[in-house]
Design an enzyme around this catalytic site. Sequence first.
Site, PDB file in Angstrom:
ATOM      1  N   ASP A  30      25.805 -60.755  -5.229  1.00  0.00           N
ATOM      2  CA  ASP A  30      27.558 -59.936  -3.472  1.00  0.00           C
ATOM      3  C   ASP A  30      28.659 -60.081  -2.876  1.00  0.00           C
ATOM      4  OD1 ASP A  30      25.425 -60.771  -0.555  1.00  0.00           O
ATOM      5  OD2 ASP A  30      27.338 -60.633  -0.931  1.00  0.00           O
ATOM      6  N   HIS A  46      14.347 -45.782  -2.376  1.00  0.00           N
ATOM      7  CA  HIS A  46      15.481 -46.037  -0.795  1.00  0.00           C
ATOM      8  C   HIS A  46      14.420 -46.915   0.263  1.00  0.00           C
ATOM      9  CE1 HIS A  46      17.509 -46.668   2.787  1.00  0.00           C
ATOM     10  NE2 HIS A  46      16.450 -46.081   3.564  1.00  0.00           N
ATOM     11  N   ASN A  87      16.179 -60.381   4.508  1.00  0.00           N
ATOM     12  CA  ASN A  87      16.580 -60.779   6.407  1.00  0.00           C
ATOM     13  C   ASN A  87      16.317 -59.051   6.734  1.00  0.00           C
ATOM     14  OD1 ASN A  87      18.147 -63.048   6.115  1.00  0.00           O
ATOM     15  ND2 ASN A  87      19.688 -62.157   5.455  1.00  0.00           N
ATOM     16  N   THR A  95      21.711 -56.427   7.641  1.00  0.00           N
ATOM     17  CA  THR A  95      23.112 -55.646   7.940  1.00  0.00           C
ATOM     18  C   THR A  95      23.426 -54.183   7.039  1.00  0.00           C
ATOM     19  OG1 THR A  95      24.560 -57.161   6.001  1.00  0.00           O
ATOM     20  CG2 THR A  95      24.711 -57.719   8.946  1.00  0.00           C
ATOM     21  N   HIS A  98      18.482 -50.898   3.950  1.00  0.00           N
ATOM     22  CA  HIS A  98      18.302 -51.031   2.491  1.00  0.00           C
ATOM     23  C   HIS A  98      17.720 -52.187   2.106  1.00  0.00           C
ATOM     24  CE1 HIS A  98      17.624 -49.021  -1.900  1.00  0.00           C
ATOM     25  NE2 HIS A  98      17.592 -50.158  -1.826  1.00  0.00           N
ATOM     26  N   HIS A 100      16.244 -55.832   0.896  1.00  0.00           N
ATOM     27  CA  HIS A 100      17.088 -56.468  -0.405  1.00  0.00           C
ATOM     28  C   HIS A 100      16.460 -57.577  -0.880  1.00  0.00           C
ATOM     29  CE1 HIS A 100      19.818 -56.199   3.080  1.00  0.00           C
ATOM     30  NE2 HIS A 100      20.049 -57.383   2.527  1.00  0.00           N
ATOM     31  N   HIS A 102      18.639 -61.521  -0.964  1.00  0.00           N
ATOM     32  CA  HIS A 102      19.018 -62.669  -1.487  1.00  0.00           C
ATOM     33  C   HIS A 102      18.876 -63.780  -2.224  1.00  0.00           C
ATOM     34  CE1 HIS A 102      21.958 -61.231   1.597  1.00  0.00           C
ATOM     35  NE2 HIS A 102      20.731 -61.049   2.243  1.00  0.00           N
TER      36      HIS A 102
HETATM   37  P1  5GP Z   1      21.696 -58.518   4.911  1.00  0.00           P
HETATM   38  O1  5GP Z   1      22.928 -59.190   5.838  1.00  0.00           O
HETATM   39  O2  5GP Z   1      21.675 -57.459   5.028  1.00  0.00           O
HETATM   40  O3  5GP Z   1      20.797 -59.348   4.527  1.00  0.00           O
HETATM   41  O4  5GP Z   1      22.762 -59.129   3.308  1.00  0.00           O
HETATM   42  C1  5GP Z   1      23.670 -57.786   3.125  1.00  0.00           C
HETATM   43  C2  5GP Z   1      24.497 -58.239   1.633  1.00  0.00           C
HETATM   44  O5  5GP Z   1      24.980 -57.373   1.287  1.00  0.00           O
HETATM   45  C3  5GP Z   1      24.929 -59.372   2.805  1.00  0.00           C
HETATM   46  O6  5GP Z   1      25.352 -60.442   1.944  1.00  0.00           O
HETATM   47  C4  5GP Z   1      26.751 -58.376   1.871  1.00  0.00           C
HETATM   48  O7  5GP Z   1      27.909 -59.750   1.703  1.00  0.00           O
HETATM   49  C5  5GP Z   1      26.367 -57.479   1.304  1.00  0.00           C
HETATM   50  N1  5GP Z   1      27.497 -56.599   1.204  1.00  0.00           N
HETATM   51  C6  5GP Z   1      27.366 -55.683   1.636  1.00  0.00           C
HETATM   52  N2  5GP Z   1      28.057 -54.571   1.011  1.00  0.00           N
HETATM   53  C7  5GP Z   1      27.973 -55.592   0.020  1.00  0.00           C
HETATM   54  C8  5GP Z   1      28.465 -54.002  -1.284  1.00  0.00           C
HETATM   55  O8  5GP Z   1      29.390 -52.757  -1.079  1.00  0.00           O
HETATM   56  N3  5GP Z   1      28.277 -54.478  -2.592  1.00  0.00           N
HETATM   57  C9  5GP Z   1      27.119 -55.942  -2.418  1.00  0.00           C
HETATM   58  N4  5GP Z   1      27.878 -56.262  -4.039  1.00  0.00           N
HETATM   59  N5  5GP Z   1      27.337 -57.125  -1.535  1.00  0.00           N
HETATM   60  C10 5GP Z   1      27.687 -55.778  -0.415  1.00  0.00           C
HETATM   61 ZN    ZN Z   2      18.959 -47.004   0.130  1.00  0.00          ZN
END
Ligand code: 5GP
Ligand code: ZN
Length: 114
Positions: A30, A46, A87, A95, A98, A100, A102
């Site tokens: 991340d 996707h 999430n 946020t 796509h 994912h 963690h």
């Molecule tokens: P979400 O909030 O959608 O569950 O998690 C999105 C995660 O993607 C966040 O922890 C954020 O730091 C990470 N993230 C967003 N853009 C990028 C990117 O361009 N590269 C990487 N490696 N992580 C990203």
């Molecule tokens: Zn995607």
Amino acid sequence: MEDCIFCKIANGEIPTEYVYEDELVAAFNDISPVAPVHILIVPKAHISSALELDDSNKDVVGHIFTVASKLARDKGFAENGFRLVNNCGRDGGQTVQHLHFHLLAGRNLEWPPG
Ligand code: 5GP
Ligand code: ZN
């Protein structure tokens, strides 16, 4: 999908160092880690969110759990434990649109989440 950052990362359009890759998923650190280990595991195809899962694409989720377990063993945090979290949607804190997961480890993670 065009303009999806995780599609671009998972399909090599944005050069990224993977911690794991196979034909179905890519895993990478991340950009803004919240734990000593903070790896994102994403399907190469996707899928916008968990809400888009159905019988045609659900197998990738089980695969992601097995990849997480493999990483935990290979990287030495299996014994201490880890959290694998998805999430979904606004209230879930999603946020990036796509799917994912963690993979968090390396410190005592609190519960309940904030
Ligand atoms: P979400 O909030 O959608 O569950 O998690 C999105 C995660 O993607 C966040 O922890 C954020 O730091 C990470 N993230 C967003 N853009 C990028 C990117 O361009 N590269 C990487 N490696 N992580 C990203
Ligand atoms: Zn995607």
